[in-house]
Write a protein that holds these residues in place. Structure first.
Motif, short mmCIF file in Angstrom:
data_model
loop_
_atom_site.label_atom_id
_atom_site.label_comp_id
_atom_site.label_asym_id
_atom_site.label_seq_id
_atom_site.Cartn_x
_atom_site.Cartn_y
_atom_site.Cartn_z
N SER A 19 -0.75 19.15 30.20
CA SER A 19 -0.38 20.03 28.68
C SER A 19 0.42 20.89 28.98
CB SER A 19 -1.81 20.28 28.55
OG SER A 19 -2.59 21.11 29.53
N VAL A 20 0.63 21.76 27.95
CA VAL A 20 1.35 22.88 27.84
C VAL A 20 0.81 23.86 28.79
CG1 VAL A 20 2.51 24.71 26.65
CG2 VAL A 20 2.83 22.51 25.86
N TYR A 21 -0.27 24.10 28.53
CA TYR A 21 -1.17 25.04 28.96
C TYR A 21 -1.30 24.99 30.70
CZ TYR A 21 -5.48 28.29 30.41
OH TYR A 21 -6.08 29.09 30.98
N GLU A 172 -6.30 28.11 23.40
CA GLU A 172 -4.98 28.00 22.70
C GLU A 172 -4.01 29.24 23.19
OE1 GLU A 172 -5.47 27.96 18.37
OE2 GLU A 172 -6.97 26.37 18.62
N GLU A 173 -4.18 29.51 24.34
CA GLU A 173 -3.24 30.59 25.04
C GLU A 173 -1.70 29.63 25.32
OE1 GLU A 173 -5.00 32.20 28.43
OE2 GLU A 173 -6.97 32.68 27.37
N ALA A 174 -0.92 29.27 24.38
CA ALA A 174 -0.02 28.33 24.65
C ALA A 174 1.04 28.87 23.63
CB ALA A 174 -0.16 26.91 24.48
N PRO A 175 2.42 28.61 23.96
CA PRO A 175 3.46 28.91 23.05
C PRO A 175 3.43 28.30 21.63
CG PRO A 175 4.22 27.78 24.64
CD PRO A 175 2.98 28.08 25.10
N VAL A 176 3.83 28.93 20.56
CA VAL A 176 4.04 28.15 19.50
C VAL A 176 5.62 27.93 19.20
CG1 VAL A 176 3.72 28.45 16.74
CG2 VAL A 176 1.91 29.57 18.42
N TYR A 177 5.74 26.53 18.73
CA TYR A 177 7.21 26.44 18.31
C TYR A 177 7.27 25.32 17.30
CZ TYR A 177 5.24 22.61 21.59
OH TYR A 177 4.30 21.84 22.02
N LEU A 196 6.55 19.92 24.10
CA LEU A 196 7.31 21.02 24.40
C LEU A 196 9.04 20.84 24.58
CD1 LEU A 196 7.64 24.14 24.11
CD2 LEU A 196 6.96 24.21 26.44
N LEU A 197 8.96 19.85 25.62
CA LEU A 197 10.64 19.60 26.24
C LEU A 197 11.24 18.88 25.08
CD1 LEU A 197 9.80 18.34 29.73
CD2 LEU A 197 10.97 20.16 29.20
N PHE A 198 10.91 18.10 24.28
CA PHE A 198 11.39 17.28 23.43
C PHE A 198 11.79 18.17 21.95
CE2 PHE A 198 9.14 13.09 24.67
CZ PHE A 198 10.14 12.96 25.33
N CYS A 199 10.98 19.18 21.85
CA CYS A 199 11.25 19.94 20.80
C CYS A 199 12.17 21.22 21.18
CB CYS A 199 9.81 20.49 20.30
SG CYS A 199 9.02 19.47 19.19
N GLU A 200 11.89 21.66 22.25
CA GLU A 200 12.60 23.12 22.66
C GLU A 200 13.69 22.72 23.94
OE1 GLU A 200 12.54 25.89 20.98
OE2 GLU A 200 11.12 25.41 19.75
N LEU A 205 10.74 26.55 29.26
CA LEU A 205 10.31 27.34 30.44
C LEU A 205 10.14 28.72 30.05
CD1 LEU A 205 9.74 27.51 33.18
CD2 LEU A 205 12.16 27.99 33.65
N GLU A 206 11.34 29.36 28.92
CA GLU A 206 11.21 30.61 28.60
C GLU A 206 9.92 30.90 27.71
OE1 GLU A 206 14.68 31.85 26.49
OE2 GLU A 206 15.83 30.88 27.75
N LEU A 207 9.29 29.87 27.02
CA LEU A 207 8.07 29.91 25.98
C LEU A 207 6.89 29.88 26.89
CD1 LEU A 207 9.38 27.72 23.23
CD2 LEU A 207 9.10 30.18 23.13
N LEU A 208 7.11 29.51 27.92
CA LEU A 208 5.67 29.39 29.07
C LEU A 208 5.57 30.72 29.80
CD1 LEU A 208 6.34 25.70 30.60
CD2 LEU A 208 4.67 26.41 28.96
N LYS A 209 6.79 31.50 29.73
CA LYS A 209 6.21 32.95 30.63
C LYS A 209 5.73 33.87 29.64
CE LYS A 209 10.48 31.86 33.41
NZ LYS A 209 11.84 32.39 33.82
#
Length: 209
Positions: A19-21, A172-177, A196-200, A205-209
């Protein structure tokens, strides 16, 4: 990234396109230590991931040779290749993400991965992990456990997150995109990192930080 004695270690179970998390947690560590001597747990991310489709969340599940009720040590869990599940998963991903901004960029290498046959779930998950790490541009040192330990001394800098990430219970501590079908379905947090990879793309990686 060179590990030192003070390197922060993330200890966690093997997961299928996590997951993104998971990745938001991983980028805070220098070392990723995968637990391979635990017993397989059903209804977990070990053999499943979730992606976004036009009608909601889609489950992708890797079939296992002894089914989901087995109590096998994780390193010995075998994939059932009786049916071509990889082709089915790839077809689902293509259908769900062909209109995403970055799918074509990642498509050739990811399709090649889905064409490789794997006997053990751990090997497949590690291959998926390696692919994502390269796609995101992160380089944690990846280790496998040598034995099962119930607990770890906090002084060892090990952050034990085994079985902390459970389907349906991720924070839900994850980026919104912007997701492909977001206007129709609303935003789904903490899907597989593939979403996340397909969309951004590299911005992921920037959104994960």
């Amino acid at each position: 990234m060179t590990a030192t004695n003070n390197s922060k270690i993330l200890l966690i179970e093997s997961q299928y396109f996590p997951s993104v998390y998971f990745y938001k947690t991983l980028i805070e560590s220098e070392i990723l230590q995968i637990e391979r001597y635990e017993h397989y747990q059903k209804v977990s991310f070990r053999n499943r991931c979730y992606v976004a489709g036009p009608n909601g969340v889609i489950l992708l599940s890797v079939p296992l040779s002894k089914g989901k009720n087995q109590r096998t040590v994780m390193k010995d869990v075998r994939i059932s290749n009786v049916e071509n599940w990889q082709a089915l998963h790839w077809k689902t991903l293509t259908s769900a993400y062909r209109r995403s901004p970055w799918f074509e960029y990642f498509e050739p290498e990811l399709e090649e991965l889905y064409e490789k046959r794997f006997e053990f779930l751990l090997d497949w998950n590690l291959a998926c992990l390696e692919w994502v790490n390269q796609a995101l541009g992160i380089h944690p040192e990846v280790r496998l456990t040598d034995e099962f330990r119930k607990t770890y001394d906090p002084a060892t800098n090990v952050s034990d997150k085994r079985d902390h990430m459970v389907p349906g219970q991720l924070p839900e501590e994850a980026p919104v995109y912007t997701q492909v079908f977001g206007e129709r379905t609303g935003f789904f947090p903490n899907l597989s990192i593939l979403d996340l990879l397909f969309c951004e793309g590299k911005r992921g990686l920037e959104l994960l930080k």
